[in-house]
Design a protein around this motif. Structure first.
Motif, PDB file in Angstrom:
ATOM      1  N   MET B  40       0.967 -65.160 -46.284  1.00 51.93           N
ATOM      2  CA  MET B  40      -0.094 -66.160 -46.297  1.00 51.93           C
ATOM      3  C   MET B  40      -1.325 -65.637 -45.575  1.00 51.93           C
ATOM      4  SD  MET B  40       2.189 -69.521 -45.688  1.00 51.93           S
ATOM      5  CE  MET B  40       3.058 -70.305 -47.033  1.00 51.93           C
ATOM      6  N   TYR B  41      -1.080 -64.921 -44.491  1.00 51.74           N
ATOM      7  CA  TYR B  41      -2.169 -64.256 -43.760  1.00 51.74           C
ATOM      8  C   TYR B  41      -2.916 -63.301 -44.691  1.00 51.74           C
ATOM      9  CZ  TYR B  41      -3.918 -60.396 -40.850  1.00 51.74           C
ATOM     10  OH  TYR B  41      -4.663 -59.397 -40.308  1.00 51.74           O
ATOM     11  N   MET B  42      -2.122 -62.515 -45.444  1.00 50.74           N
ATOM     12  CA  MET B  42      -2.713 -61.534 -46.355  1.00 50.74           C
ATOM     13  C   MET B  42      -3.549 -62.237 -47.412  1.00 50.74           C
ATOM     14  SD  MET B  42      -1.643 -60.450 -49.679  1.00 50.74           S
ATOM     15  CE  MET B  42       0.127 -60.630 -49.725  1.00 50.74           C
ATOM     16  N   LEU B  43      -3.036 -63.352 -47.951  1.00 51.97           N
ATOM     17  CA  LEU B  43      -3.792 -64.070 -48.988  1.00 51.97           C
ATOM     18  C   LEU B  43      -5.099 -64.613 -48.412  1.00 51.97           C
ATOM     19  CD1 LEU B  43      -1.068 -65.998 -50.981  1.00 51.97           C
ATOM     20  CD2 LEU B  43      -2.330 -63.966 -51.634  1.00 51.97           C
ATOM     21  N   GLY B  44      -5.062 -65.064 -47.155  1.00 56.32           N
ATOM     22  CA  GLY B  44      -6.291 -65.524 -46.517  1.00 56.32           C
ATOM     23  C   GLY B  44      -7.344 -64.425 -46.522  1.00 56.32           C
ATOM     24  N   GLY B  45      -6.889 -63.201 -46.228  1.00 61.35           N
ATOM     25  CA  GLY B  45      -7.815 -62.065 -46.271  1.00 61.35           C
ATOM     26  C   GLY B  45      -8.429 -61.902 -47.648  1.00 61.35           C
ATOM     27  N   PHE B  46      -7.596 -62.038 -48.686  1.00 60.39           N
ATOM     28  CA  PHE B  46      -8.105 -61.852 -50.040  1.00 60.39           C
ATOM     29  C   PHE B  46      -9.057 -62.977 -50.451  1.00 60.39           C
ATOM     30  CE2 PHE B  46      -4.823 -58.634 -50.747  1.00 60.39           C
ATOM     31  CZ  PHE B  46      -5.596 -57.691 -51.402  1.00 60.39           C
ATOM     32  N   VAL B  47      -8.773 -64.190 -49.970  1.00 61.56           N
ATOM     33  CA  VAL B  47      -9.687 -65.298 -50.278  1.00 61.56           C
ATOM     34  C   VAL B  47     -11.078 -64.971 -49.758  1.00 61.56           C
ATOM     35  CG1 VAL B  47     -10.230 -67.702 -49.763  1.00 61.56           C
ATOM     36  CG2 VAL B  47      -7.901 -67.069 -50.370  1.00 61.56           C
ATOM     37  N   VAL B  48     -11.125 -64.505 -48.496  1.00 67.26           N
ATOM     38  CA  VAL B  48     -12.426 -64.153 -47.912  1.00 67.26           C
ATOM     39  C   VAL B  48     -13.048 -62.986 -48.661  1.00 67.26           C
ATOM     40  CG1 VAL B  48     -13.471 -63.119 -45.879  1.00 67.26           C
ATOM     41  CG2 VAL B  48     -12.035 -65.131 -45.647  1.00 67.26           C
ATOM     42  N   TYR B  49     -12.211 -62.010 -49.005  1.00 68.43           N
ATOM     43  CA  TYR B  49     -12.737 -60.841 -49.731  1.00 68.43           C
ATOM     44  C   TYR B  49     -13.421 -61.274 -51.015  1.00 68.43           C
ATOM     45  CZ  TYR B  49     -12.644 -56.627 -52.616  1.00 68.43           C
ATOM     46  OH  TYR B  49     -12.982 -55.598 -53.452  1.00 68.43           O
ATOM     47  N   TYR B  50     -12.774 -62.143 -51.777  1.00 66.11           N
ATOM     48  CA  TYR B  50     -13.362 -62.540 -53.056  1.00 66.11           C
ATOM     49  C   TYR B  50     -14.577 -63.429 -52.884  1.00 66.11           C
ATOM     50  CZ  TYR B  50     -10.196 -60.162 -56.097  1.00 66.11           C
ATOM     51  OH  TYR B  50      -9.540 -59.167 -56.771  1.00 66.11           O
TER      52      TYR B  50
END
Lengths: 353, 287
Positions: B40-50
């Motif tokens: 979930m932490y990793m997905l948070g990173g990707f949300v910000v990235y996109y």
């Protein structure tokens, strides 16, 4: 001997016949397929260990660490100290059991998720140890070119001749070891010790109040588990002829658990069935191997949602049906304990069956 | 040198505390160990990235988007997976294997969707702040500030609001919470959503300094387990202390010895700690 027992003997004999005679004959020229069965046998060995820790009510996600210990012990003894495979194989199991014993003194005091978390970090710790002890383990480069087992002779008599690189030999080696391990665990499970393990799982306090030294028995269970992990790791190492710190990781520890669950935690044959079904299924469906982990994930989720008692709980005809009732003795006390809270999941499963 | 390590440790410790809080919240209310927390932490990173880098939107909006995205994932997991298994479950292992399954699933979806490559986002605030001879990049100062604000916000939510009180009640005793007229299903779902959102927010914050890639989840999951083992599982102050300690030790370890040796020492220390306090620093004694 009644008819049910007879049917069971026939079933076991058939399975053994297929495993020991039919499969090697069919696959004798297909090195790849033979390797898959060997892998499944070795995975079953390690999973049986995990199953034992389940039987004392501990969730063990640390089997990868002990497979790693067994593997590195074998590799180092063979490559650096000039031991034969057979000596190092035994030492690998014993060392893993010893380390398991020492850790068990401390970590078995933990229960439930605490034990699970700690064993999970144990897997990671040992990976780091293998990575950092460069003098012994070559660090990240791993140890390669480990020779296959040679001849075994005791007191001048050759018991097992040198088979060289023949895979059939390795097939029978892994099969023999799996059968011995299975029989040993079965014997243990049916003995007084087995009953004590079950009692510990149901209630540690109650078991203790019967005058049983639970510390001794839970450490015993954990050491046996680590021993099995150690010998499986040792065999893996000589089978693949190499070992790296990444050979046994957190994911592998999780898969050992998954095999137990897929087969069924209440059944001794569960981990073996689970390992063979999953390993086999992926060879049949080789085109989806890219998504292997994703599919493992879906299997885990689906299993817990719809088949929490594993494949063995499916009522496959009378043979398994009788077997189920017998094996369910373990959970009889469970049922009593939980009788105030009717378990709807089990009932619905029974209806389906 | 020491100042520098303290500054780094402050950033790591506070953001780790945020991660540990989410995990401990889910554990306290449902008795589930959320193995997918790192993912979930990793997905948070990707949300910000996109949202921030690829779509070029405001960083704060991107960070905010972590909340609905991860909360949605949390709600789906809770409603369709965990609720059923927890009501049917005969053994506690069931929910654990399910949690592992969700972790593997998220990681693989991320792998298929985003690939193996490490991504990064441009810095939000340029410049470096100099404090007592140590250097603190402005982005890291921002992470410290945001983590503190989020932790305070969460504490206010848990200790001062009605849903927060329901969450605490649920953690203490489920049956009695039912009797008090609390919609337990709704509150459980809320707790899972908040926990997941916290992991996502931490991922979104740390995306400013650390690379974002699909494999970053498992190490964070293991670290967050260590944090709650140090502090005590299911205890809010324990999570903050555990996260902060781990961040500090990690920062000093990375400064003085190598990274993997640091973790070896941390594992050894935790095993020692558990000999004397199996329930962690703040945990309540059990069994």
């Amino acid at each position: 001997m009644n008819q049910k027992n007879y049917a069971r003997i026939v079933l076991v004999a058939t399975l053994l016949f297929i495993y020991l005679i039919v499969l090697p004959i069919i696959f004798r020229n297909q090195r790849y397929l033979l390797n898959i069965v060997i892998t499944a046998s070795l995975l079953s060995c390690a999973s049986l260990g995990v199953w034992i820790t389940f039987s004392i009510g501990r969730i063990n996600i640390g089997q990868g660490a002990f497979a790693g210990i067994g593997g590195y012990t074998t590799a180092i003894l063979i490559m650096k100290a000039g031991f034969s495979f057979w000596q190092s194989f035994l030492l690998a199991g014993l060392l893993a059991a010893l380390i398991g014993f020492l850790f068990g003194l401390v970590i078995l005091r933990l229960k439930g998720v605490y034990f699970a978390m700690l064993t999970l970090s144990l897997t990671e710790t040992f990976r780091l140890i293998f990575l950092n002890a460069e003098g012994l383990t070559n660090g990240g480069n791993g140890i390669m070119g480990i020779p296959r087992p040679g001849a075994l002779s005791i007191a001048g008599i050759t018991i097992i001749p040198n088979f060289g690189r023949s895979n059939i030999f390795f097939y029978y080696l892994s099969a023999t070891i799996l059968i011995i391990v299975f029989l040993a665990v079965w014997r243990l499970y049916k003995s007084r010790i087995g009953w004590i393990f079950k009692a510990i799982r149901i209630s540690e306090d109650l078991t203790r109040s019967c005058g049983i030294n639970i510390v001794k028995y839970r450490i015993m269970a954990y050491s046996i588990c680590c021993f099995l992990g150690g010998i499986a790791g040792s065999l893996f190492t000589v089978f693949y002829q190499n070992i790296f710190p990444a050979s046994f990781q957190v994911n592998d520890s999780v898969y050992f658990m998954l095999y137990c669950f897929l087969g069924g935690l209440d059944y001794l044959a569960g981990p073996i069935l689970g390992a063979f079904v999953l390993t086999g299924a992926f060879e049949v469906l080789r085109f989806i191997q890219k998504y292997q982990e994703g599919i493992y994930a879906c299997i885990m989720i689906a299993l817990m949602l719809w088949l929490p008692n594993g494949l063995m709980s499916l009522n496959l005809g009378k043979v398994f049906g009788k077997r189920k009732e017998k094996e369910l003795e373990t959970t009889e006390a469970d049922k009593l304990l939980k009788s105030y809270n009717p378990d709807s999941g089990r009932k619905s499963l029974k209806k389906e069956g | 040198m020491v100042i520098q390590m303290i500054l780094n440790g402050l950033m790591l410790g506070l953001s780790y505390a945020l991660i540990a809080l989410g995990l401990t919240l889910i554990f306290a209310i449902m008795n589930i160990l959320n193995f997918a927390h790192g993912q979930m932490y990793m997905l948070g990173g990707f949300v910000v990235y996109y949202f921030y880098y690829v779509f070029g939107l405001n960083y704060f909006f991107a960070l905010f988007m972590c909340i609905p995205t991860l909360a949605l994932i949390g709600v789906i997991f809770e409603k369709f997976f965990f609720r059923r298994v927890l009501t049917l479950g005969r053994r506690e292992e069931s929910s654990m294997l399910l949690a592992m399954g969700t972790a593997l699933l998220l990681e693989n979806i991320a792998l298929i969707a985003f690939g193996y490559k490490e991504q990064g986002v441009p810095p939000l605030i340029h410049g470096v702040i100099k404090i007592f001879g140590g250097y603190l990049p402005a982005d890291r100062a921002f992470i410290i500030l945001m983590s503190v604000l989020l932790i305070i916000g969460l504490l206010v939510f848990i200790y001062k609001t009605r849903p927060g009180r329901a969450l605490r009640a649920l953690a203490q005793d489920k049956e009695v919470t039912y009797l008090m007229g609390v919609d337990v299903n709704k509150i459980t779902m809320l707790g899972f959503a908040v926990g997941a959102a916290l992991a996502g927010l931490a991922g979104g914050l740390l995306a400013l300094t650390f690379p974002i890639f699909s494999g970053s989840g498992t190490p964070i999951t293991i670290k967050s387990f260590l944090m709650i083992m140090i502090g005590g599982a299911g205890v809010v102050p324990g999570a903050i202390i555990g996260g902060f300690l781990l961040g500090m030790v990690e920062s000093f370890g990375y400064g003085l010895i190598s990274g993997s040796m640091t973790y070896l020492i941390i594992f050894a220390m935790i095993i020692l700690l558990l000999i004397f306090r199996p329930q962690g620093i703040m945990g309540k004694p059990w069994g």
